[in-house]
Scaffold this active site. Structure first.
Site, PDB file in Angstrom:
ATOM      1  N   HIS A   9      60.825  -4.294  39.105  1.00  0.00           N
ATOM      2  CA  HIS A   9      59.450  -4.148  38.606  1.00  0.00           C
ATOM      3  C   HIS A   9      58.546  -5.274  39.121  1.00  0.00           C
ATOM      4  O   HIS A   9      57.416  -5.023  39.525  1.00  0.00           O
ATOM      5  CB  HIS A   9      59.451  -4.091  37.085  1.00  0.00           C
ATOM      6  CG  HIS A   9      58.096  -3.788  36.540  1.00  0.00           C
ATOM      7  ND1 HIS A   9      57.397  -2.655  36.884  1.00  0.00           N
ATOM      8  CD2 HIS A   9      57.291  -4.492  35.727  1.00  0.00           C
ATOM      9  CE1 HIS A   9      56.217  -2.673  36.290  1.00  0.00           C
ATOM     10  NE2 HIS A   9      56.125  -3.768  35.582  1.00  0.00           N
TER      11      HIS A   9
ATOM     12  N   LYS B  88      44.318   1.398  35.450  1.00  0.00           N
ATOM     13  CA  LYS B  88      45.045   1.825  34.243  1.00  0.00           C
ATOM     14  C   LYS B  88      44.849   0.812  33.123  1.00  0.00           C
ATOM     15  O   LYS B  88      44.945  -0.392  33.344  1.00  0.00           O
ATOM     16  CB  LYS B  88      46.538   1.959  34.572  1.00  0.00           C
ATOM     17  CG  LYS B  88      47.408   2.248  33.359  1.00  0.00           C
ATOM     18  CD  LYS B  88      48.831   2.603  33.757  1.00  0.00           C
ATOM     19  CE  LYS B  88      49.746   1.407  33.758  1.00  0.00           C
ATOM     20  NZ  LYS B  88      51.135   1.763  34.058  1.00  0.00           N
TER      21      LYS B  88
ATOM     22  N   ARG C 111      60.757  -5.159  32.765  1.00  0.00           N
ATOM     23  CA  ARG C 111      59.327  -5.116  32.452  1.00  0.00           C
ATOM     24  C   ARG C 111      58.918  -6.209  31.464  1.00  0.00           C
ATOM     25  O   ARG C 111      57.774  -6.614  31.419  1.00  0.00           O
ATOM     26  CB  ARG C 111      58.939  -3.725  31.936  1.00  0.00           C
ATOM     27  CG  ARG C 111      58.821  -2.726  33.076  1.00  0.00           C
ATOM     28  CD  ARG C 111      58.597  -1.308  32.589  1.00  0.00           C
ATOM     29  NE  ARG C 111      59.808  -0.738  32.020  1.00  0.00           N
ATOM     30  CZ  ARG C 111      59.881   0.483  31.517  1.00  0.00           C
ATOM     31  NH1 ARG C 111      58.819   1.261  31.491  1.00  0.00           N
ATOM     32  NH2 ARG C 111      61.014   0.949  31.040  1.00  0.00           N
TER      33      ARG C 111
HETATM   34  C1  R5P Z   1      54.331  -0.086  34.640  1.00  0.00           C
HETATM   35  O1  R5P Z   1      53.692  -1.048  35.039  1.00  0.00           O
HETATM   36  C2  R5P Z   1      55.182   0.730  35.534  1.00  0.00           C
HETATM   37  O2  R5P Z   1      54.900   0.488  36.869  1.00  0.00           O
HETATM   38  C3  R5P Z   1      55.036   2.206  35.252  1.00  0.00           C
HETATM   39  O3  R5P Z   1      53.688   2.589  35.538  1.00  0.00           O
HETATM   40  C4  R5P Z   1      55.336   2.513  33.823  1.00  0.00           C
HETATM   41  O4  R5P Z   1      56.580   1.980  33.469  1.00  0.00           O
HETATM   42  C5  R5P Z   1      55.334   4.006  33.601  1.00  0.00           C
HETATM   43  O5  R5P Z   1      55.620   4.246  32.245  1.00  0.00           O
HETATM   44  P1  R5P Z   1      55.278   5.610  31.547  1.00  0.00           P
HETATM   45  O6  R5P Z   1      55.906   6.707  32.358  1.00  0.00           O
HETATM   46  O7  R5P Z   1      55.898   5.469  30.175  1.00  0.00           O
HETATM   47  O8  R5P Z   1      53.794   5.738  31.474  1.00  0.00           O
END
Ligand code: R5P
Length: 293
Positions: free
Chosen positions: A119, A181, A86
């Site tokens: 990712h 988001k 990430r």
């Molecule tokens: C981020 O871009 C990923 O695709 C996931 O949405 C993210 O890693 C989810 O993280 P969390 O469960 O901590 O919200």
């Protein structure tokens, strides 16, 4: 060909071995009194498939040691969950591109690497050896079909996961969409619908990773407040950090499922078949490496 697994990827490694009809190179892993990792593999063949998810500093060291222990054979590396992906660019001056750092380290002593739903695909270019990923959208689709939900909406929590949701939805001819988001902090996000309207049916939230659960919990709360009948969550990599599962449950999410790229109680479908198919595409034909002195 033999499969050698790190401690956290033994079940998936065994499934890959079964799919390929390959043996397992038994590996014992322990620690020195100061905490350093020690490992030893059993007899190897000409080709070894090293299987290990990158979940932490220790799992990176385990992978590096296991690759080195197998240096007398041709090593193919399977990293089902490629952690550190990430941080795929320098967001602020002075930061590392962590994905690049781990990819370079894991390229040494390896002939090719396979990972699962990385990712961002650009991360693969940081390996200095041929690198590819397998996509578990078909497996996620089949898992959802098995839930017998009728006609669920497949919903990504952000734009980045939208193509994945579309692929999953195509398996069942289901509708798909994505939310907007905004990440406020590592644990807090704001999730909003893209359009006005109510969700009256069943919704399956789809993401590549569930880490703290904050993203999908926020999405589920919003959907249920807008009238969704039920909300379920399916991801590829279930990290479930801290109280993530509690958070998801308290947000009203019904079924929670992940693959076995990270092995745990929520591993409800397997990446083994897709990984085995990819490994079969590249027959083990490279000569064994000269023993290092
Ligand atoms: C981020 O871009 C990923 O695709 C996931 O949405 C993210 O890693 C989810 O993280 P969390 O469960 O901590 O919200």
């Amino acid at each position: 060909m033999k499969i050698a697994c790190t401690g956290r990827s033994r079940a998936l490694g065994a499934r890959i071995a079964e799919s390929l009809g390959a043996g397992i190179a038994e590996t014992s892993i322990s620690r020195f009194p100061d905490g350093e990792i020690y490992l030893r593999t059993g007899p190897l063949d000409e080709t070894t498939v090293v299987v290990g998810s990158l979940l932490s500093g220790d799992s990176l060291v385990e992978l590096l040691l296991l690759i080195d222990a197998c240096h007398r054979s041709e090593v193919r590396l399977v990293v089902p969950y490629l952690g550190y992906a990430r941080q795929d660019r320098e967001f602020k001056p002075g930061e590392p591109v962590s994905a690049r750092a781990v990819a370079r380290a894991l390229s040494t002593g390896v002939s090719r690497v396979v990972t699962v739903n990385v990712h961002k695909e650009t991360v693969l270019s940081h390996f200095t050896i041929p690198a590819s990923q397998v996509n578990l959208a078909p497996e996620v689709g089949e898992y959802i079909r098995g839930l017998g939900l009728g006609n669920p909406l497949i919903l990504a929590p952000d734009r980045g996961a939208a193509p994945f949701a579309a692929e999953v939805a195509s398996r069942g001819g289901w509708e798909h969409d994505h939310l907007e988001k905004t990440r406020i902090s590592g644990e807090e996000v704001r999730v909003e619908p893209r359009r006005e309207g109510a969700w009256t049916g069943e919704v399956v939230l789809i993401d590549d990773i569930i880490s703290t659960g904050g993203t999908l919990a926020a999405a589920a709360r919003m959907l249920l407040a807008h009238g969704a009948k039920a909300v379920h969550a399916v991801c590829v990599h279930g990290l479930f950090t801290g109280n993530a599962l509690g958070l998801l449950r308290s947000a009203g999410i019904g079924q929670v499922a992940a693959s076995d790229t990270i092995e745990g109680p929520e591993s409800r479908y397997s990446a083994a078949g897709a990984i085995a198919r990819r490994l079969r595409e590249h027959p083990a034909d490279a000569p064994a490496r000269e023993p290092a002195r």
